[in-house]
Design a protein around this motif. Structure first.
Motif, PDB file in Angstrom:
ATOM      1  N   SER A 140     -30.844 -15.708  22.168  1.00  0.00           N
ATOM      2  CA  SER A 140     -29.784 -14.857  22.696  1.00  0.00           C
ATOM      3  C   SER A 140     -29.914 -13.493  22.040  1.00  0.00           C
ATOM      4  CB  SER A 140     -28.407 -15.453  22.386  1.00  0.00           C
ATOM      5  OG  SER A 140     -27.394 -14.518  22.695  1.00  0.00           O
ATOM      6  N   THR A 141     -29.821 -12.453  22.855  1.00  0.00           N
ATOM      7  CA  THR A 141     -29.908 -11.096  22.314  1.00  0.00           C
ATOM      8  C   THR A 141     -28.581 -10.345  22.402  1.00  0.00           C
ATOM      9  OG1 THR A 141     -30.732 -10.300  24.441  1.00  0.00           O
ATOM     10  CG2 THR A 141     -32.381 -10.907  22.785  1.00  0.00           C
ATOM     11  N   ASN A 196     -27.734  -8.721  16.679  1.00  0.00           N
ATOM     12  CA  ASN A 196     -27.201  -9.428  17.845  1.00  0.00           C
ATOM     13  C   ASN A 196     -28.077 -10.577  18.307  1.00  0.00           C
ATOM     14  OD1 ASN A 196     -24.775  -7.963  18.315  1.00  0.00           O
ATOM     15  ND2 ASN A 196     -26.000  -6.268  19.099  1.00  0.00           N
ATOM     16  N   LYS A 197     -29.214 -10.753  17.698  1.00  0.00           N
ATOM     17  CA  LYS A 197     -30.161 -11.778  18.140  1.00  0.00           C
ATOM     18  C   LYS A 197     -29.889 -13.109  17.423  1.00  0.00           C
ATOM     19  CE  LYS A 197     -35.084 -12.370  18.994  1.00  0.00           C
ATOM     20  NZ  LYS A 197     -36.416 -11.778  18.802  1.00  0.00           N
ATOM     21  N   ARG A 198     -29.856 -14.176  18.220  1.00  0.00           N
ATOM     22  CA  ARG A 198     -29.615 -15.513  17.697  1.00  0.00           C
ATOM     23  C   ARG A 198     -30.639 -16.489  18.264  1.00  0.00           C
ATOM     24  NH1 ARG A 198     -26.702 -12.447  15.363  1.00  0.00           N
ATOM     25  NH2 ARG A 198     -24.486 -12.674  14.927  1.00  0.00           N
ATOM     26  N   ASN A 199     -31.058 -17.410  17.425  1.00  0.00           N
ATOM     27  CA  ASN A 199     -31.880 -18.529  17.867  1.00  0.00           C
ATOM     28  C   ASN A 199     -30.936 -19.734  17.986  1.00  0.00           C
ATOM     29  OD1 ASN A 199     -34.072 -20.141  18.509  1.00  0.00           O
ATOM     30  ND2 ASN A 199     -34.554 -20.573  16.368  1.00  0.00           N
ATOM     31  N   ILE A 200     -30.863 -20.317  19.159  1.00  0.00           N
ATOM     32  CA  ILE A 200     -29.972 -21.450  19.407  1.00  0.00           C
ATOM     33  C   ILE A 200     -30.838 -22.677  19.654  1.00  0.00           C
ATOM     34  CG2 ILE A 200     -28.159 -22.393  20.893  1.00  0.00           C
ATOM     35  CD1 ILE A 200     -27.433 -19.409  21.526  1.00  0.00           C
ATOM     36  N   ARG A 201     -30.704 -23.668  18.783  1.00  0.00           N
ATOM     37  CA  ARG A 201     -31.532 -24.873  18.853  1.00  0.00           C
ATOM     38  C   ARG A 201     -30.656 -26.088  19.167  1.00  0.00           C
ATOM     39  NH1 ARG A 201     -33.746 -25.333  13.625  1.00  0.00           N
ATOM     40  NH2 ARG A 201     -32.305 -27.001  13.176  1.00  0.00           N
ATOM     41  N   LEU A 202     -31.064 -26.853  20.178  1.00  0.00           N
ATOM     42  CA  LEU A 202     -30.363 -28.076  20.573  1.00  0.00           C
ATOM     43  C   LEU A 202     -31.250 -29.265  20.231  1.00  0.00           C
ATOM     44  CD1 LEU A 202     -29.001 -25.829  22.283  1.00  0.00           C
ATOM     45  CD2 LEU A 202     -28.729 -27.510  24.073  1.00  0.00           C
ATOM     46  N   GLU A 203     -30.709 -30.173  19.449  1.00  0.00           N
ATOM     47  CA  GLU A 203     -31.440 -31.376  19.081  1.00  0.00           C
ATOM     48  C   GLU A 203     -30.603 -32.597  19.471  1.00  0.00           C
ATOM     49  OE1 GLU A 203     -33.433 -33.506  15.174  1.00  0.00           O
ATOM     50  OE2 GLU A 203     -32.613 -31.495  14.987  1.00  0.00           O
ATOM     51  N   PRO A 204     -31.038 -33.317  20.512  1.00  0.00           N
ATOM     52  CA  PRO A 204     -30.276 -34.491  20.948  1.00  0.00           C
ATOM     53  C   PRO A 204     -30.501 -35.675  20.011  1.00  0.00           C
ATOM     54  CG  PRO A 204     -32.244 -34.237  22.298  1.00  0.00           C
ATOM     55  CD  PRO A 204     -32.208 -33.068  21.354  1.00  0.00           C
ATOM     56  N   VAL A 205     -29.421 -36.386  19.705  1.00  0.00           N
ATOM     57  CA  VAL A 205     -29.487 -37.602  18.907  1.00  0.00           C
ATOM     58  C   VAL A 205     -28.909 -38.716  19.772  1.00  0.00           C
ATOM     59  CG1 VAL A 205     -28.745 -38.775  16.794  1.00  0.00           C
ATOM     60  CG2 VAL A 205     -29.211 -36.303  16.750  1.00  0.00           C
ATOM     61  N   GLY A 206     -29.757 -39.635  20.181  1.00  0.00           N
ATOM     62  CA  GLY A 206     -29.318 -40.718  21.054  1.00  0.00           C
ATOM     63  C   GLY A 206     -29.874 -40.547  22.459  1.00  0.00           C
ATOM     64  N   GLU A 207     -30.096 -41.664  23.124  1.00  0.00           N
ATOM     65  CA  GLU A 207     -30.761 -41.680  24.433  1.00  0.00           C
ATOM     66  C   GLU A 207     -30.030 -40.859  25.498  1.00  0.00           C
ATOM     67  OE1 GLU A 207     -33.907 -42.123  26.617  1.00  0.00           O
ATOM     68  OE2 GLU A 207     -33.797 -42.968  24.594  1.00  0.00           O
ATOM     69  N   SER A 208     -28.700 -40.951  25.524  1.00  0.00           N
ATOM     70  CA  SER A 208     -27.934 -40.218  26.536  1.00  0.00           C
ATOM     71  C   SER A 208     -28.168 -38.712  26.431  1.00  0.00           C
ATOM     72  CB  SER A 208     -26.441 -40.538  26.402  1.00  0.00           C
ATOM     73  OG  SER A 208     -25.692 -39.752  27.293  1.00  0.00           O
ATOM     74  N   SER A 231     -31.241 -18.670  29.691  1.00  0.00           N
ATOM     75  CA  SER A 231     -30.979 -17.575  28.755  1.00  0.00           C
ATOM     76  C   SER A 231     -30.657 -16.261  29.455  1.00  0.00           C
ATOM     77  CB  SER A 231     -32.181 -17.371  27.829  1.00  0.00           C
ATOM     78  OG  SER A 231     -32.352 -18.480  27.002  1.00  0.00           O
ATOM     79  N   ASN A 232     -30.700 -16.240  30.764  1.00  0.00           N
ATOM     80  CA  ASN A 232     -30.481 -14.960  31.469  1.00  0.00           C
ATOM     81  C   ASN A 232     -29.066 -14.811  31.965  1.00  0.00           C
ATOM     82  OD1 ASN A 232     -33.150 -14.213  31.081  1.00  0.00           O
ATOM     83  ND2 ASN A 232     -33.799 -15.297  32.914  1.00  0.00           N
TER      84      ASN A 232
END
Length: 157
Positions: free
Chosen positions: A7-8, A129-141, A156-157
């Motif tokens: 994100s910028t 203003n720049k951010r790195n957004i990381r999603l890490e799923p835990v669990g099959e769902s 991201s747009n």
């Protein structure tokens, strides 16, 4: 599996979170990690927008839990000021077992009682203003839903 977005701008952070919201369902737990001022509450505002919540969303640092009504209830929690004993006495499991979406800031403070399935979100400041957004799923769902999200065009747009 790991999803990463850049994100910028604050508005772009809102849009990323808003795009994620339709992939959520009642009972979901999202942990939000990041330094103070990284944008955790701003990200939650985007989730709220995606859930059609009309109320103003702000940090629950002093109230610990704020509840919002939208197409699904949103429970925004901030454990920054809690210690382990307080967290265990709060009855958080009732929120975790509810039909709402729980967004937990500073979730490491309650790690012993965190549900085994959750979406871990880390926001890292890499510029003004720049951010790195990381999603890490835990669990099959969450793994399955993140695979669907990965195919979503222009998140991201």
């Amino acid at each position: 599996m790991l999803l990463e977005y850049t994100s910028t701008s604050p508005e772009q952070t809102l849009r990323i979170a808003e795009t994620i919201a339709p992939y959520l369902k009642g009972g979901d737990i999202l942990t939000l990690d990041g330094d103070l001022g990284a944008g955790k509450t701003h990200f939650t505002k985007g989730l709220a927008r995606g859930l059609h919540i009309q109320e103003v969303v702000n940090s629950p640092t002093f109230t610990i839990i704020k509840e919002y009504e939208g197409i699904l209830p949103l429970y925004h929690m901030d454990f920054y000021r809690l210690d382990d004993v307080e967290a265990e006495e709060m009855g958080l499991e009732e929120y975790f077992e509810n039909n709402g979406i729980c967004v937990l800031e500073w979730a490491e403070k309650i790690s012993p009682i965190l549900p085994p399935e959750r979406l871990q979100i880390t926001i890292q400041r890499v510029g003004e203003n720049k951010r790195n957004i990381r999603l890490e799923p835990v669990g099959e769902s969450f793994i399955e839903r993140c695979k669907e999200l990965e195919n979503h065009e222009n998140i991201s747009n």
